[in-house]
Design an enzyme around this catalytic site. Structure first.
Site, PDB file in Angstrom:
ATOM      1  CB  CYS A  49      -0.774   0.087   1.191  1.00  0.00           C
ATOM      2  SG  CYS A  49      -2.337  -1.421   0.844  1.00  0.00           S
TER       3      CYS A  49
HETATM    4  N1  COA Z   1     -20.143  -9.048   8.295  1.00  0.00           N
HETATM    5  C1  COA Z   1     -20.791  -8.782   9.571  1.00  0.00           C
HETATM    6  N2  COA Z   1     -20.174  -9.268  10.805  1.00  0.00           N
HETATM    7  C2  COA Z   1     -18.916  -9.526  10.914  1.00  0.00           C
HETATM    8  C3  COA Z   1     -17.983  -9.116   9.792  1.00  0.00           C
HETATM    9  C4  COA Z   1     -19.054  -9.308   7.912  1.00  0.00           C
HETATM   10  N3  COA Z   1     -17.895  -9.078   6.495  1.00  0.00           N
HETATM   11  N4  COA Z   1     -16.730  -9.211   9.194  1.00  0.00           N
HETATM   12  C5  COA Z   1     -16.177  -9.473  10.698  1.00  0.00           C
HETATM   13  N5  COA Z   1     -17.688  -9.616  11.377  1.00  0.00           N
HETATM   14  C6  COA Z   1     -17.968  -9.958  12.588  1.00  0.00           C
HETATM   15  C7  COA Z   1     -16.528 -10.446  13.861  1.00  0.00           C
HETATM   16  O1  COA Z   1     -16.772 -12.271  13.147  1.00  0.00           O
HETATM   17  C8  COA Z   1     -16.393  -9.824  14.788  1.00  0.00           C
HETATM   18  O2  COA Z   1     -16.816 -11.009  15.361  1.00  0.00           O
HETATM   19  P1  COA Z   1     -17.386 -11.526  16.922  1.00  0.00           P
HETATM   20  O3  COA Z   1     -17.346  -9.742  17.525  1.00  0.00           O
HETATM   21  O4  COA Z   1     -18.724 -11.811  17.436  1.00  0.00           O
HETATM   22  O5  COA Z   1     -16.084 -11.670  16.584  1.00  0.00           O
HETATM   23  C9  COA Z   1     -17.076  -8.232  14.543  1.00  0.00           C
HETATM   24  O6  COA Z   1     -17.741  -8.421  13.502  1.00  0.00           O
HETATM   25  C10 COA Z   1     -15.578  -7.659  14.721  1.00  0.00           C
HETATM   26  O7  COA Z   1     -14.967  -8.061  13.744  1.00  0.00           O
HETATM   27  P2  COA Z   1     -13.385  -7.504  13.682  1.00  0.00           P
HETATM   28  O8  COA Z   1     -13.007  -7.775  12.563  1.00  0.00           O
HETATM   29  O9  COA Z   1     -13.007  -7.212  15.104  1.00  0.00           O
HETATM   30  O10 COA Z   1     -13.588  -6.116  12.611  1.00  0.00           O
HETATM   31  P3  COA Z   1     -12.927  -4.046  12.954  1.00  0.00           P
HETATM   32  O11 COA Z   1     -14.236  -3.180  13.160  1.00  0.00           O
HETATM   33  O12 COA Z   1     -11.836  -4.627  13.143  1.00  0.00           O
HETATM   34  O13 COA Z   1     -12.941  -4.097  11.725  1.00  0.00           O
HETATM   35  C11 COA Z   1     -11.561  -4.601   9.382  1.00  0.00           C
HETATM   36  C12 COA Z   1     -12.358  -4.962  10.439  1.00  0.00           C
HETATM   37  C13 COA Z   1     -10.809  -4.936   8.807  1.00  0.00           C
HETATM   38  C14 COA Z   1     -12.624  -3.091   9.246  1.00  0.00           C
HETATM   39  C15 COA Z   1     -10.446  -3.434  11.094  1.00  0.00           C
HETATM   40  O14 COA Z   1      -9.734  -3.920  10.875  1.00  0.00           O
HETATM   41  C16 COA Z   1      -9.888  -2.361   9.655  1.00  0.00           C
HETATM   42  O15 COA Z   1      -9.928  -1.686   8.680  1.00  0.00           O
HETATM   43  N6  COA Z   1      -8.487  -2.979   9.958  1.00  0.00           N
HETATM   44  C17 COA Z   1      -7.054  -2.416   9.893  1.00  0.00           C
HETATM   45  C18 COA Z   1      -6.810  -2.548   7.548  1.00  0.00           C
HETATM   46  C19 COA Z   1      -5.912  -2.110   7.769  1.00  0.00           C
HETATM   47  O16 COA Z   1      -5.904  -0.395   7.523  1.00  0.00           O
HETATM   48  N7  COA Z   1      -4.923  -2.760   6.118  1.00  0.00           N
HETATM   49  C20 COA Z   1      -4.100  -2.518   5.479  1.00  0.00           C
HETATM   50  C21 COA Z   1      -4.645  -2.862   4.595  1.00  0.00           C
HETATM   51  S1  COA Z   1      -3.449  -2.306   3.310  1.00  0.00           S
END
Ligand code: COA
Length: 373
Positions: free
Chosen positions: A156
């Protein structure tokens, strides 16, 4: 040493777009079908049913509402769930080249330049379509540029690392101008059957022209005041696809051969690193965060960007100060911060200071201080 400017930017946006609702419908259709197929095993408690995705969760967790893609039908087909981009002959332009050329032509036009004014092409992106010949050389040929061209990949952060590399060549007099281009087909390396990440990425290409300030004539010039790069190894964002996969039988189709991440850890670890790097970078240049009129940040997660700027400024920021494009583009990897820069620069007054910053796998972080001329 010559002073250098970004004299033009360009953006290629694919014609097709997928909303969260469309993506979730495809995912859930597939998950329900997979659960029907393994109903007995689920009943016996031997396997967990696939959980369903949710459009409201996606928008709340990431800020993403839709994403542009190179092939919508293939991604949304529950039997396929990946873009359908048929192989092309060696005599046709590659997909990455085509996207890169479209963005590059716009950057040249905004800079008031032609291919004859450029001495180098850098293609900097997260995933290259092939190892060789370099996509950049294909772009160079398609545009009719003389000189050198090469590919580079810092995930990225490829664009900010590419800007520093291009700027160095121009500063040292090795090139009059260098085109730095970021074609990203992120949907090609996204696992659309992974509920945690199937919504994250979109496709786009960006380009910037970097040239000597004393020769530039464009009406859209930004001085490259300074660049600062940082890397620190992390396994939290990985893609293990590579040429040695075929030498380790039985693992080519494993999930880690596409994008995988520990999103929570990335969020937690990267935000403070980015804020610290930008603060240090500004301070080294005798500036402070409150001097910055605009933050063109990497576009991965809206809360992440809010947190980073809040750490820097000690207050909430407006969209005017940190423009958002991920709502409609999603994460386009290296292209994201440059899309924000391209779309939100024309209103700035001469002398305005901006920070272009990327962050992502590696970890890798880049900060580019830009001043409108
Ligand atoms: N739909 C519904 N629920 C979902 C889901 C979806 N698509 N994906 C995950 N969940 C659930 C999970 O299972 C979890 O449930 P639980 O609390 O019962 O365990 C809950 O939602 C929270 O999941 P989590 O993965 O912890 O969500 P989050 O708030 O961390 O958001 C991202 C996920 C990926 C959006 C976030 O972590 C993020 O953007 N991180 C930074 C990523 C980044 O910048 N990466 C760089 C790539 S270049």
């Amino acid at each position: 040493m010559h002073n250098v400017v970004i004299s033009g930017t360009g953006l290629y946006t694919p014609a097709q777009s997928i909303s969260n609702e469309e993506l979730v419908e495809s995912f859930n259709t597939w998950a329900q079908q997979a659960n029907r197929e393994q109903a007995e095993a689920i009943e016996r408690g031997e396997v967990e049913p696939w959980p369903e995705s949710n459009a409201a969760f996606i928008e709340k967790a990431s800020g993403i509402k839709s994403r542009y893609v190179m092939d919508k039908a293939g991604i949304l087909d529950p039997q396929r769930m990946k873009p359908n981009l048929p192989e092309r002959s060696n005599d046709e332009p590659s997909v990455l080249c085509e996207m890169a050329v479209a963005a590059a032509r716009q950057a040249l036009e905004r800079a008031g330049r032609t291919a004859a004014d450029v001495d180098g092409v850098i293609v900097a992106c997260s995933n290259l379509q092939r190892p060789y010949p370099a996509i950049a050389i294909e772009v160079q040929q398609a545009l009719g540029i003389q000189g050198f061209a090469f590919d580079m990949n810092v995930a990225c952060s490829s664009a900010t690392f590419g800007i520093q590399t291009a700027a160095n060549s121009v500063q040292l007099g090795q090139a009059r101008a260098v085109l730095m281009v970021n074609p990203e087909v992120c949907t090609g390396h996204l696992n659309f059957r992974d509920r945690d990440s199937h919504f994250i990425f979109g496709d786009a290409a960006t380009a910037v022209l970097i040239e000597r300030q004393d020769k530039a004539t464009s009406a859209h010039q930004f001085d490259i005041v300074s660049t600062r790069l940082l890397t620190q190894f992390s396994n939290n964002i990985r893609n293990n696809f590579g040429f040695l996969n075929r030498a380790a039988e039985g693992h080519v189709a494993d999930a880690d051969k596409l994008f995988v991440q520990e999103g929570r850890k990335v969020f937690r670890e990267v935000c403070p690193m980015v804020a610290e790097l930008i603060a240090e970078h500004l301070s080294e240049n005798g500036m402070q965060p409150s001097d910055v009129q605009r933050f063109w940040l990497h576009q991965a997660n809206l809360s992440m960007n809010h947190l980073i700027v809040k750490k820097l400024l000690g207050r909430e920021v407006s969209e005017d100060e940190a423009p958002v494009i991920l709502d409609r583009y999603a994460n386009t990897s290296s292209a994201g911060s440059v899309i924000a820069f391209h779309l939100y620069q024309d209103d700035l007054q001469p002398g305005a200071l901006g920070v272009l910053s990327s962050f992502g796998a590696g970890y890798s972080i880049g900060s580019v201080l830009l001043r409108k001329r």
